[in-house]
Design a protein around this motif. Structure first.
Motif, mmCIF file in Angstrom:
data_model
loop_
_atom_site.group_PDB
_atom_site.id
_atom_site.type_symbol
_atom_site.label_atom_id
_atom_site.label_comp_id
_atom_site.label_asym_id
_atom_site.label_seq_id
_atom_site.Cartn_x
_atom_site.Cartn_y
_atom_site.Cartn_z
ATOM 1 N N PRO A 103 98.701 -45.408 4.806
ATOM 2 C CA PRO A 103 99.400 -46.399 3.993
ATOM 3 C C PRO A 103 99.891 -45.825 2.653
ATOM 4 O O PRO A 103 99.187 -45.046 2.005
ATOM 5 C CB PRO A 103 98.359 -47.493 3.775
ATOM 6 N N HIS A 104 101.100 -46.221 2.257
ATOM 7 C CA HIS A 104 101.676 -45.776 0.990
ATOM 8 C C HIS A 104 100.841 -46.300 -0.170
ATOM 9 O O HIS A 104 100.386 -47.436 -0.157
ATOM 10 C CB HIS A 104 103.116 -46.281 0.862
ATOM 11 N N PRO A 108 97.184 -44.072 -10.107
ATOM 12 C CA PRO A 108 97.375 -44.326 -11.538
ATOM 13 C C PRO A 108 96.959 -43.151 -12.421
ATOM 14 O O PRO A 108 97.626 -42.841 -13.399
ATOM 15 C CB PRO A 108 96.504 -45.551 -11.795
ATOM 16 N N GLN A 109 95.856 -42.461 -12.059
ATOM 17 C CA GLN A 109 95.390 -41.327 -12.859
ATOM 18 C C GLN A 109 95.457 -40.006 -12.093
ATOM 19 O O GLN A 109 94.914 -39.006 -12.537
ATOM 20 C CB GLN A 109 93.949 -41.582 -13.325
ATOM 21 N N GLY A 110 96.110 -40.013 -10.938
ATOM 22 C CA GLY A 110 96.220 -38.808 -10.124
ATOM 23 C C GLY A 110 95.223 -38.801 -8.982
ATOM 24 O O GLY A 110 94.406 -39.720 -8.843
ATOM 25 N N GLY A 139 100.365 -41.329 -11.817
ATOM 26 C CA GLY A 139 101.566 -42.071 -11.507
ATOM 27 C C GLY A 139 102.272 -41.642 -10.233
ATOM 28 O O GLY A 139 103.273 -42.236 -9.849
ATOM 29 N N SER A 140 101.751 -40.611 -9.573
ATOM 30 C CA SER A 140 102.372 -40.138 -8.334
ATOM 31 C C SER A 140 102.087 -41.128 -7.204
ATOM 32 O O SER A 140 101.204 -41.975 -7.301
ATOM 33 C CB SER A 140 101.842 -38.749 -7.971
ATOM 34 N N ALA A 141 102.875 -41.002 -6.137
ATOM 35 C CA ALA A 141 102.714 -41.872 -4.975
ATOM 36 C C ALA A 141 103.055 -41.090 -3.719
ATOM 37 O O ALA A 141 103.823 -40.119 -3.774
ATOM 38 C CB ALA A 141 103.639 -43.087 -5.092
ATOM 39 N N GLN A 161 90.561 -44.916 -9.008
ATOM 40 C CA GLN A 161 91.783 -45.724 -9.053
ATOM 41 C C GLN A 161 92.800 -45.308 -7.996
ATOM 42 O O GLN A 161 93.200 -44.156 -7.908
ATOM 43 C CB GLN A 161 92.408 -45.650 -10.443
ATOM 44 N N ILE A 162 93.187 -46.315 -7.212
ATOM 45 C CA ILE A 162 94.229 -46.164 -6.194
ATOM 46 C C ILE A 162 94.863 -47.530 -6.025
ATOM 47 O O ILE A 162 94.172 -48.555 -6.113
ATOM 48 C CB ILE A 162 93.636 -45.630 -4.875
ATOM 49 N N LYS A 163 96.182 -47.566 -5.847
ATOM 50 C CA LYS A 163 96.886 -48.828 -5.645
ATOM 51 C C LYS A 163 97.699 -48.747 -4.377
ATOM 52 O O LYS A 163 98.656 -47.958 -4.303
ATOM 53 C CB LYS A 163 97.820 -49.135 -6.833
ATOM 54 N N PHE A 164 97.315 -49.558 -3.395
ATOM 55 C CA PHE A 164 98.076 -49.579 -2.143
ATOM 56 C C PHE A 164 99.318 -50.429 -2.322
ATOM 57 O O PHE A 164 99.269 -51.481 -2.948
ATOM 58 C CB PHE A 164 97.193 -50.065 -0.988
ATOM 59 N N THR A 165 100.436 -49.951 -1.770
ATOM 60 C CA THR A 165 101.715 -50.638 -1.872
ATOM 61 C C THR A 165 101.724 -51.828 -0.928
ATOM 62 O O THR A 165 101.315 -51.679 0.232
ATOM 63 C CB THR A 165 102.856 -49.666 -1.541
#
Length: 166
Positions: A103-104, A108-110, A139-141, A161-165
């Protein structure tokens, strides 16, 4: 002594924690950038004692059932350790992927990844990278992709920290 349960062998998970803590002590406070990527591959890359120890510990953890204990979308995964002071505020996840895109998500912090192709898939790559380390900056994705076989990938995430799209 034969035990068919999935409990970790003596020292299995604890020894893995110590291995990770030793590594995170070396990288704590460093920017997650191309220089760290080069440094990790030069000092702890494929063929190094650190790479061999981490790979063996991950394979053992999968075999014992305390790593990659969840499964979804064709990917086995699991967070082994939450971000904590002993791990210099990195969380630790390990995934088992074969010829699949995950999943994409954004970092936030690498994110710091250790790519460990499994023995029957020596050419397996992660996001086009061979065995070794891959560092993504803040900030990479990406859509994490293992191609040409099967690999275990260890993820170190600052503060978890990780944010799933969506």
């Amino acid at each position: 002594m034969s035990d068919s349960s999935h409990s970790a062998s003596p020292g299995g998970k604890e020894a893995f924690h110590q291995l990770i803590a030793g590594l995170t002590a070396e990288i704590a406070g460093r920017p997650l950038d191309a220089e760290l990527d080069r440094w990790l591959n030069a000092n702890h890359g494929a063929g190094s004692p650190t790479f061999a120890r981490l790979g063996a510990a991950c394979r053992q953890g999968v075999a014992e059932g305390w790593l990659c204990e969840r499964e979804g979308g064709g990917i086995k995964y699991g967070r082994v350790f939450k971000a904590e002071d002993a791990l210099h505020r990195f969380s630790v996840d390990v995934v088992d992927m074969q010829d699949i895109a995950g999943p994409h998500h954004t970092h936030p912090q690498g994110e710091i990844d250790l790519i460990m192709p499994l023995d029957d898939s020596p050419a397996a790559s992660f996001d086009g990278r061979p065995a070794g380390w891959c560092v993504y900056g803040p900030g990479s994705a990406h859509r994490p992709t293992v191609a040409q076989g099967r690999a275990l990938v260890l993820y170190l995430l600052p503060e978890g920290q990780i944010k799933f799209t969506a």
